[in-house]
Design a protein around this motif. Structure first.
Motif, PDB file in Angstrom:
ATOM      1  N   GLU A   1      36.664  36.467  35.859  1.00  0.00           N
ATOM      2  CA  GLU A   1      36.867  37.102  37.503  1.00  0.00           C
ATOM      3  C   GLU A   1      37.802  36.191  38.298  1.00  0.00           C
ATOM      4  N   SER A   2      37.657  35.369  38.216  1.00  0.00           N
ATOM      5  CA  SER A   2      39.104  34.413  39.290  1.00  0.00           C
ATOM      6  C   SER A   2      40.357  35.175  39.525  1.00  0.00           C
ATOM      7  N   VAL A   3      40.419  35.718  40.646  1.00  0.00           N
ATOM      8  CA  VAL A   3      41.831  36.384  40.845  1.00  0.00           C
ATOM      9  C   VAL A   3      43.063  35.732  39.710  1.00  0.00           C
TER      10      VAL A   3
ATOM     11  N   ALA B   1      42.574  36.264  36.419  1.00  0.00           N
ATOM     12  CA  ALA B   1      42.994  37.898  36.087  1.00  0.00           C
ATOM     13  C   ALA B   1      44.535  37.696  36.333  1.00  0.00           C
TER      14      ALA B   1
ATOM     15  N   ARG C   1      45.561  36.462  32.783  1.00  0.00           N
ATOM     16  CA  ARG C   1      45.720  37.655  31.927  1.00  0.00           C
ATOM     17  C   ARG C   1      45.827  39.078  31.177  1.00  0.00           C
TER      18      ARG C   1
ATOM     19  N   GLU D   1      36.912  35.899  43.951  1.00  0.00           N
ATOM     20  CA  GLU D   1      36.677  36.575  42.803  1.00  0.00           C
ATOM     21  C   GLU D   1      37.361  37.484  42.488  1.00  0.00           C
ATOM     22  N   ALA D   2      37.337  38.052  41.668  1.00  0.00           N
ATOM     23  CA  ALA D   2      37.077  39.639  41.342  1.00  0.00           C
ATOM     24  C   ALA D   2      38.313  40.210  40.423  1.00  0.00           C
ATOM     25  N   GLY D   3      38.459  41.884  40.231  1.00  0.00           N
ATOM     26  CA  GLY D   3      39.595  41.316  38.933  1.00  0.00           C
ATOM     27  C   GLY D   3      40.860  42.118  39.534  1.00  0.00           C
ATOM     28  N   GLU D   4      40.825  42.835  38.964  1.00  0.00           N
ATOM     29  CA  GLU D   4      42.859  43.558  39.052  1.00  0.00           C
ATOM     30  C   GLU D   4      42.951  44.678  39.802  1.00  0.00           C
TER      31      GLU D   4
ATOM     32  N   ILE E   1      43.765  42.565  43.170  1.00  0.00           N
ATOM     33  CA  ILE E   1      45.111  41.783  43.505  1.00  0.00           C
ATOM     34  C   ILE E   1      45.930  43.012  43.281  1.00  0.00           C
TER      35      ILE E   1
ATOM     36  N   GLU F   1      48.475  43.323  47.140  1.00  0.00           N
ATOM     37  CA  GLU F   1      49.928  43.535  47.136  1.00  0.00           C
ATOM     38  C   GLU F   1      50.231  44.703  47.607  1.00  0.00           C
TER      39      GLU F   1
END
Lengths: 338, 371
Positions: free
Chosen positions: A97-99, A102, A105, B7-10, B13, B17
């Motif tokens: 889950e690291s940015v 992600a 991926r 940490e985290a997902g999309e 991100i 942005e």
């Protein structure tokens, strides 16, 4: 241009041309982002690297839409291997889950139309920054490790040109002397991660900044390990069942990280690599670094690291569960000096 | 848990942005148009093109706008885009005497064939902050001139004068081994050392402006011997020609704005036939500082001496902005695994030291790979 007439030199047929612009993934880009010529070149370098375990093979690293130093070598290698039937896992410092994981991926799934997974046992290709998963990898899996600094000898000499000559002559005396000086000065070898290893009793190799905990997993592994550095434009490999020995002395043995009297605060594991966390109220807690395996252990605390293999297969890594027979990790003398 | 890792997902991100995009205009003013960037920030777009290794003013303007004026980021955007483009062919070599020259100064001579052409420059004016720009009405101070605008002339290279007299060393450029006559291309072939001069020049031309300036300066500052005399510095437009794919004729497809400099260094390598060492700089757009820095570094690397800027491997390894900016900024990524490993080492060594100073034997380390 080769003959002054052909406008697309690499295309061998009209189908090639159309395939080149087919909208498989991200519109306007080739399948898996890189053009086929580049992917072929990366695969060639990879094959050469497999043929010369531990030897750094130069390749013409392309600019990627990720910053250099953020996994560009790894993603070029992964994209050159991936096909639509693959399952791709990306971890950064042990976490899916690291940015940055992600982001990588997302690039692969957008451009290569590939299935992604967080389960290390399901993935056919795993790209990783600085960890090897806790679960044992199989012979049909490829681990792609991101590499920031390709040459272990750079600890003792900044010039790759000089170091290439040392590798050619298997002249690692300067490294041995540096380790000895460590022992004299500090009583032990103070290298933390990026621990230098001798591969197949020939090339000294930087295993990338994996913790020492993961180094023994490289020895006689069933899976292929590829190491890729985009900024430094090098690829190297440890093929399956290759001998990998960390440098050490008879009286100063190689040591992995110690977690005395600690267990994971989340799953209770005592046989995994932990990282410590300073909490707001001044406590220090330890937790599994491999987040996907930690989740499995939370559901099943007794789960073996080799649970997915046929019982008689060996687990890997330090402090492994006793129910599974150890692999052939008997100390060989390859990487040790009196 | 009280601690939240990076940490985290999309989602995260995406939101980061979007925040970046929101910041594009931090106030009440209108957004800059790409045309405005192209017309008014040509130094920025030139730097992005030069470091990005792609001559495309319009794309560079987009990149500069997208990067909110960060030239390293803009150059990176251009490079990443460039690497996805199919390579259709190569342009033909061009003699730089063909440059349509808008500015040319020759520090080596008081006067030169074709004359000194000062062109547009602020070099000799006082650097006073111009408060009138806060309320700029865009008047053209040359409006009242009674001179007719002339087409930029093509001028003979000053260095030719010295070459004709046999005073300048002519260094080997070094071709691609597999294809004689083709320059080495570092974007297609990894560099190993000793690198051909063509590779050195290519990497310097793509180098980060600040790095090229700083390393060039190191030679002048005393960490080296190269204090050159510039034959000339010039800017202008260079014709770009390709071989027509059907007729085979040479055709001009565009002109590229460049800055060129040639320098000589009074270091006489051959005692029996003393000649000046030669250094060359050519960069996209108007960037005299980088061109001069490049010519110093070219000359310094040919010397192959002991000074930092004379070591080709050292200079080429660190001069690329995309490499250095990427690796410097990667330190922002999580490093808790490697840090845990370092913590283990330092604690272990401290335990050993403490035990030794309290007179006990050092603790026995029994941890090994097989535990």
């Amino acid at each position: 241009m080769t003959d002054g007439r052909s406008v697309v030199p690499d295309a061998e047929s009209v189908d090639d041309l159309l395939d080149g612009v087919a909208d498989d993934g991200l519109a306007g880009y080739n399948y898996a982002y890189l053009d086929e010529h580049t992917k072929r070149e990366v695969r060639r370098a990879t094959l050469k690297a497999i043929a010369l375990p531990g030897h750094q093979v130069p390749f013409a690293s392309r600019e990627m839409p990720l910053a250099r130093g953020w996994g560009t070598g790894g993603i070029q290698t992964s994209l050159s291997l991936l096909g639509p039937e693959d399952a791709f896992k990306v971890i950064d410092q042990g976490s899916d889950e690291s940015v940055n994981a992600a982001n990588i991926r997302r690039l692969a799934s957008r451009t290569a139309d590939v299935e992604t997974t967080t389960d290390a046992t399901d993935a056919s290709v795993i790209q990783t920054r600085h960890r090897i998963p806790e679960e044992v990898l199989d012979d049909d899996q490829i681990l792609v490790l991101q590499v920031p600094i390709t040459d272990p000898l750079r600890r003792v000499d900044g010039s790759d040109d000089a170091n290439r000559r040392r590798h050619a002559h298997k002249n690692y005396s300067k490294m041995w002397v540096a380790l000895y000086e460590n022992v004299v000065e500090y009583g032990e070898i103070k290298l933390s991660s990026r621990y230098p290893v001798l591969v197949d009793d020939r090339y000294l190799m930087d295993p990338s900044p994996i913790p020492r905990w993961d180094v023994p997993k490289l020895d006689d592994a069933d899976n292929l390990c590829l190491f890729a550095a985009g900024r430094e434009a090098r690829i190297y490999a440890v093929p399956p069942h290759t001998e990998v020995e960390p440098l050490a002395f008879k009286d100063r043995q190689f040591q992995v990280e110690r977690f005395p009297d600690q267990a994971c605060a989340n799953c209770g594991s005592e046989d995994t690599f932990l990282t410590e966390v300073e909490t707001d109220d001044g406590d220090r807690r330890y937790a599994c670094n491999d987040t996907s395996f930690c989740e499995k252990r939370r559901a099943n605390p007794d789960l073996s690291k080799a649970h997915h293999r046929d019982g008689n297969d060996h687990a890997w890594g330090p402090a492994t569960d006793p129910s599974v027979p150890d692999g052939p990790t008997e100390n060989s003398e390859g990487g040790e000096r009196e | 848990m009280g601690y939240v890792a990076v940490e985290a997902g999309e989602d995260v991100i995406q939101r980061a942005e979007e925040l970046f995009e929101k910041q594009r205009v931090d106030g009440e003013s209108d957004q800059l148009s790409v045309e405005q960037v192209d017309d008014q920030f040509s130094r920025l777009t030139a730097q992005a093109m030069s470091e990005g290794g792609l001559y495309a003013p319009r794309l560079a303007a987009i990149a500069v706008k997208q990067a909110q004026g960060d030239t390293a980021e803009a150059a990176f955007l251009l490079r990443a885009y460039r690497s996805t483009l199919e390579r259709w062919g190569s342009s033909r070599p061009v003699e730089t005497a063909e440059l349509f020259t808008t500015r040319r100064v020759s520090p080596a001579y008081k006067d030169v064939p074709g004359g000194q052409v000062l062109g547009a420059t602020k070099d000799y004016t006082q650097r006073l902050l111009d408060f009138e720009l806060t309320d700029d009405d865009g008047t053209d101070p040359t409006e009242e001139w009674d001179a007719e605008p002339e087409d930029p002339p093509q001028l003979r290279n000053v260095m030719e004068v010295l070459r004709d007299q046999g005073l300048v060393h002519n260094p080997e450029t070094g071709s691609d081994e597999d294809q004689p006559g083709t320059p080495f291309d570092a974007t297609r072939e990894p560099i190993t050392y000793p690198a051909p001069r063509a590779a050195v020049l290519q990497e310097l031309a793509r180098g980060e402006t600040g790095a090229v300036t700083a390393l060039g300066y190191s030679e002048l500052r005393g960490y080296g011997q190269v204090h050159p005399t510039l034959g000339e510095v010039r800017t202008g437009d260079l014709p770009v020609r390709i071989e027509h794919p059907y007729t085979g004729d040479e055709v001009e497809v565009t002109r590229a704005s460049v800055t060129e400099t040639e320098c000589v260094v009074p270091i006489y390598e051959k005692a029996d036939d003393p000649q000046f060492s030669f250094g060359y700089g050519l960069v996209f757009g108007r960037n005299e500082r980088k061109a001069i820095g490049m010519s110093i570094l070219d000359a310094a690397i040919q010397l192959d001496g002991d000074a930092p800027a004379q070591d080709a491997e050292f200079v080429l390894d660190i001069v690329d902005g995309i490499d250095s900016f990427g690796f410097i900024e990667h330190l922002k990524l999580p490093h808790y695994v490697t840090f845990q490993s370092i913590l283990d080492r330092i604690r272990s060594i401290r335990e050993r030291t403490a035990a030794a100073s309290s007179g006990d034997d050092a603790p026995v380390q029994e941890v090994s790979a097989d535990d």
